[in-house]
Design a protein around this motif. Structure first.
Motif, PDB file in Angstrom:
ATOM      1  N   THR A 155     -43.231 -21.953 101.970  1.00  0.00           N
ATOM      2  CA  THR A 155     -42.145 -21.821 102.862  1.00  0.00           C
ATOM      3  C   THR A 155     -40.987 -21.199 102.158  1.00  0.00           C
ATOM      4  N   GLN A 156     -40.634 -21.608 101.015  1.00  0.00           N
ATOM      5  CA  GLN A 156     -39.674 -20.964 100.029  1.00  0.00           C
ATOM      6  C   GLN A 156     -39.645 -19.308  99.959  1.00  0.00           C
ATOM      7  N   ALA A 157     -41.134 -19.059  99.771  1.00  0.00           N
ATOM      8  CA  ALA A 157     -41.395 -17.639  99.686  1.00  0.00           C
ATOM      9  C   ALA A 157     -41.082 -17.012 100.808  1.00  0.00           C
ATOM     10  N   ALA A 158     -41.540 -17.739 102.123  1.00  0.00           N
ATOM     11  CA  ALA A 158     -41.260 -16.917 103.210  1.00  0.00           C
ATOM     12  C   ALA A 158     -39.907 -16.644 103.717  1.00  0.00           C
ATOM     13  N   ALA A 159     -39.084 -17.705 103.235  1.00  0.00           N
ATOM     14  CA  ALA A 159     -37.728 -17.572 103.329  1.00  0.00           C
ATOM     15  C   ALA A 159     -36.905 -16.463 102.444  1.00  0.00           C
ATOM     16  N   LEU A 160     -37.453 -16.234 101.495  1.00  0.00           N
ATOM     17  CA  LEU A 160     -37.065 -15.190 100.588  1.00  0.00           C
ATOM     18  C   LEU A 160     -37.974 -13.700 100.936  1.00  0.00           C
ATOM     19  N   PHE A 161     -39.007 -13.754 101.225  1.00  0.00           N
ATOM     20  CA  PHE A 161     -39.712 -12.427 101.479  1.00  0.00           C
ATOM     21  C   PHE A 161     -40.101 -12.227 102.968  1.00  0.00           C
TER      22      PHE A 161
ATOM     23  N   THR B 296     -27.317 -12.092  97.025  1.00  0.00           N
ATOM     24  CA  THR B 296     -25.944 -12.062  96.670  1.00  0.00           C
ATOM     25  C   THR B 296     -25.324 -13.097  95.800  1.00  0.00           C
ATOM     26  N   ASP B 297     -26.148 -14.293  96.211  1.00  0.00           N
ATOM     27  CA  ASP B 297     -25.656 -15.311  95.178  1.00  0.00           C
ATOM     28  C   ASP B 297     -25.995 -15.195  93.811  1.00  0.00           C
ATOM     29  N   SER B 298     -27.144 -14.706  93.762  1.00  0.00           N
ATOM     30  CA  SER B 298     -27.888 -14.233  92.429  1.00  0.00           C
ATOM     31  C   SER B 298     -27.218 -13.408  91.591  1.00  0.00           C
ATOM     32  N   VAL B 299     -26.655 -12.155  92.245  1.00  0.00           N
ATOM     33  CA  VAL B 299     -25.753 -11.259  91.705  1.00  0.00           C
ATOM     34  C   VAL B 299     -24.416 -11.946  91.093  1.00  0.00           C
ATOM     35  N   LEU B 300     -23.551 -12.570  92.048  1.00  0.00           N
ATOM     36  CA  LEU B 300     -22.454 -13.348  91.756  1.00  0.00           C
ATOM     37  C   LEU B 300     -22.621 -14.249  90.413  1.00  0.00           C
ATOM     38  N   ASN B 301     -23.798 -14.867  90.519  1.00  0.00           N
ATOM     39  CA  ASN B 301     -24.151 -15.796  89.269  1.00  0.00           C
ATOM     40  C   ASN B 301     -24.316 -14.821  88.077  1.00  0.00           C
ATOM     41  N   ILE B 302     -24.884 -13.570  88.340  1.00  0.00           N
ATOM     42  CA  ILE B 302     -25.143 -12.782  87.000  1.00  0.00           C
ATOM     43  C   ILE B 302     -23.684 -12.291  86.525  1.00  0.00           C
ATOM     44  N   LEU B 303     -22.871 -11.825  87.413  1.00  0.00           N
ATOM     45  CA  LEU B 303     -21.581 -11.690  86.943  1.00  0.00           C
ATOM     46  C   LEU B 303     -20.804 -12.809  86.155  1.00  0.00           C
ATOM     47  N   CYS B 304     -20.842 -13.880  86.880  1.00  0.00           N
ATOM     48  CA  CYS B 304     -20.034 -15.015  86.373  1.00  0.00           C
ATOM     49  C   CYS B 304     -20.603 -15.213  84.931  1.00  0.00           C
ATOM     50  N   GLU B 305     -21.853 -15.248  84.750  1.00  0.00           N
ATOM     51  CA  GLU B 305     -22.427 -15.417  83.194  1.00  0.00           C
ATOM     52  C   GLU B 305     -22.135 -14.154  82.535  1.00  0.00           C
ATOM     53  N   ALA B 306     -22.045 -13.105  82.975  1.00  0.00           N
ATOM     54  CA  ALA B 306     -21.351 -12.059  81.905  1.00  0.00           C
ATOM     55  C   ALA B 306     -20.044 -12.027  81.818  1.00  0.00           C
TER      56      ALA B 306
ATOM     57  N   HIS C  25     -39.628  -6.645  98.921  1.00  0.00           N
ATOM     58  CA  HIS C  25     -38.335  -6.718  99.460  1.00  0.00           C
ATOM     59  C   HIS C  25     -37.874  -8.013  99.930  1.00  0.00           C
ATOM     60  N   LEU C  26     -36.740  -8.310  99.878  1.00  0.00           N
ATOM     61  CA  LEU C  26     -36.222  -9.666 100.358  1.00  0.00           C
ATOM     62  C   LEU C  26     -35.746  -9.643 101.739  1.00  0.00           C
ATOM     63  N   TYR C  27     -37.220  -9.754 102.660  1.00  0.00           N
ATOM     64  CA  TYR C  27     -36.808  -9.668 103.972  1.00  0.00           C
ATOM     65  C   TYR C  27     -36.788 -10.911 104.838  1.00  0.00           C
ATOM     66  N   GLY C  28     -36.811 -11.959 104.107  1.00  0.00           N
ATOM     67  CA  GLY C  28     -36.701 -13.430 104.794  1.00  0.00           C
ATOM     68  C   GLY C  28     -35.332 -13.580 105.099  1.00  0.00           C
ATOM     69  N   ASN C  29     -35.233 -14.650 105.922  1.00  0.00           N
ATOM     70  CA  ASN C  29     -34.042 -15.100 106.385  1.00  0.00           C
ATOM     71  C   ASN C  29     -32.892 -15.521 105.452  1.00  0.00           C
ATOM     72  N   GLN C  30     -33.491 -15.774 104.288  1.00  0.00           N
ATOM     73  CA  GLN C  30     -32.409 -16.425 103.055  1.00  0.00           C
ATOM     74  C   GLN C  30     -32.369 -15.155 102.206  1.00  0.00           C
ATOM     75  N   GLY C  31     -33.011 -14.132 102.358  1.00  0.00           N
ATOM     76  CA  GLY C  31     -32.971 -12.932 101.306  1.00  0.00           C
ATOM     77  C   GLY C  31     -31.923 -12.329 100.743  1.00  0.00           C
ATOM     78  N   VAL C  32     -30.828 -11.910 101.772  1.00  0.00           N
ATOM     79  CA  VAL C  32     -29.596 -11.432 101.382  1.00  0.00           C
ATOM     80  C   VAL C  32     -28.700 -12.409 101.093  1.00  0.00           C
ATOM     81  N   ARG C  33     -28.578 -13.699 101.587  1.00  0.00           N
ATOM     82  CA  ARG C  33     -27.865 -14.662 100.848  1.00  0.00           C
ATOM     83  C   ARG C  33     -28.113 -15.220  99.411  1.00  0.00           C
ATOM     84  N   ARG C  34     -29.483 -15.251  99.014  1.00  0.00           N
ATOM     85  CA  ARG C  34     -29.765 -15.501  97.690  1.00  0.00           C
ATOM     86  C   ARG C  34     -29.879 -14.564  96.968  1.00  0.00           C
TER      87      ARG C  34
END
Length: 265
Positions: free
Chosen positions: A177-183, A206-216, A195-204
């Motif tokens: 279920t989590q994989a389908a939400a992502l892919f 984007t959140d991950s990119v922001l997480n990386i920036l904050c870590e950096a 590619h991240l074509y799931g209904n949570q792909g863009v949000r997750r």
């Protein structure tokens, strides 16, 4: 995951974001709002020129050098190439050669980052590791091997990598279920297991990119740990027994410095 105590603002500065179609799962409006930066986005596919690539002239080496010259960004964000991993399978290489090709892809992108470090306008280069994929076991494992190699080389050549931050995506999943939400769901729409074509792909993503920036250490308008996605430990794949690629000639050409000059890759 450790977050930098010293946050640096890029508000009003130019940020260059380069990646393949994977990187365009990012909501760039959110990224611009969170950083306050002028974010310039460009697509690139294979890390270096590869005639087997669909768009051979849109490789990271060509695109990054051209766009850095034009825009002179303060921050460069690179979503490392998953296309390189796809091309490995298409070339029908033996397993040891495939492993070496995956590791070489990480070496090439790190060399490209090193070549940008002398630019006085660039304050930091962020290399985001490849996103997970489930399209086939071979590509999944090669992605993990390439990501491990990027970490290893960055640590080994830390003296040449002071401006470079390696970021790992927070895109783990533990159920179908989590994989389908992502892919996305198999057999439905554009699903390709990559590619991240799931209904949570863009949000997750984007959140991950922001997480990386904050870590950096990049300051965000909502840069509190509570506002960022929860980070779960990344899966550690079994290390391959394939021989390490020989990078010595390329390293001599680029002048990279390891912690121990006697250490062999």
């Amino acid at each position: 995951m450790e977050f930098s105590i010293h946050q640096r603002s890029v508000n009003g500065e130019k940020v260059l974001y380069v990646g393949s179609s994977i990187s365009y799962h990012c909501d760039f409006d959110v990224l611009r709002n969170e950083t306050g930066a002028e974010v310039v986005t460009r697509k690139a596919y294979s890390t270096v020129f590869d005639q087997n690539a669909r768009f051979p002239d849109k490789n990271f080496s060509t695109v990054l050098h051209r766009e850095v010259s034009v825009h002179q960004p303060a921050l460069v964000i690179v979503q490392t190439s998953s296309v390189d991993i796809t091309l490995i399978r298409e070339k029908s290489l033996s397993w040891p050669d495939a492993v070496n090709a995956a590791k070489r892809s990480s070496f090439d992108i790190l060399c490209l980052a090193w070549s940008l470090c002398d630019n006085p306008n660039i304050q930091q280069i962020i290399l985001s590791k490849r996103t997970p994929r489930i399209d086939c076991p071979l590509r999944k494992q090669l992605t993990e091997i390439a990501n491990d190699e990027l970490t290893r080389l960055h640590s080994l050549y830390c003296q040449s990598s002071a401006k470079i931050h390696i970021g790992a995506h927070n895109l783990q999943f533990s159920s179908p279920t989590q994989a389908a939400a992502l892919f996305g769901a198999r057999g439905n729409g554009r699903y390709d297991g990559w590619h991240l074509y799931g209904n949570q792909g863009v949000r997750r993503y984007t959140d991950s990119v922001l997480n990386i920036l904050c870590e950096a250490g990049v300051a965000l308008k909502s840069s509190t740990k509570a506002s960022l996605p929860a980070v779960t430990p990344a899966f550690n794949p079994v290390k391959s027994s394939a021989p390490e690629p020989d990078y010595s000639i390329a390293l001599q050409c680029r002048g990279a410095k390891g912690e121990d000059s006697g250490t062999n890759l």
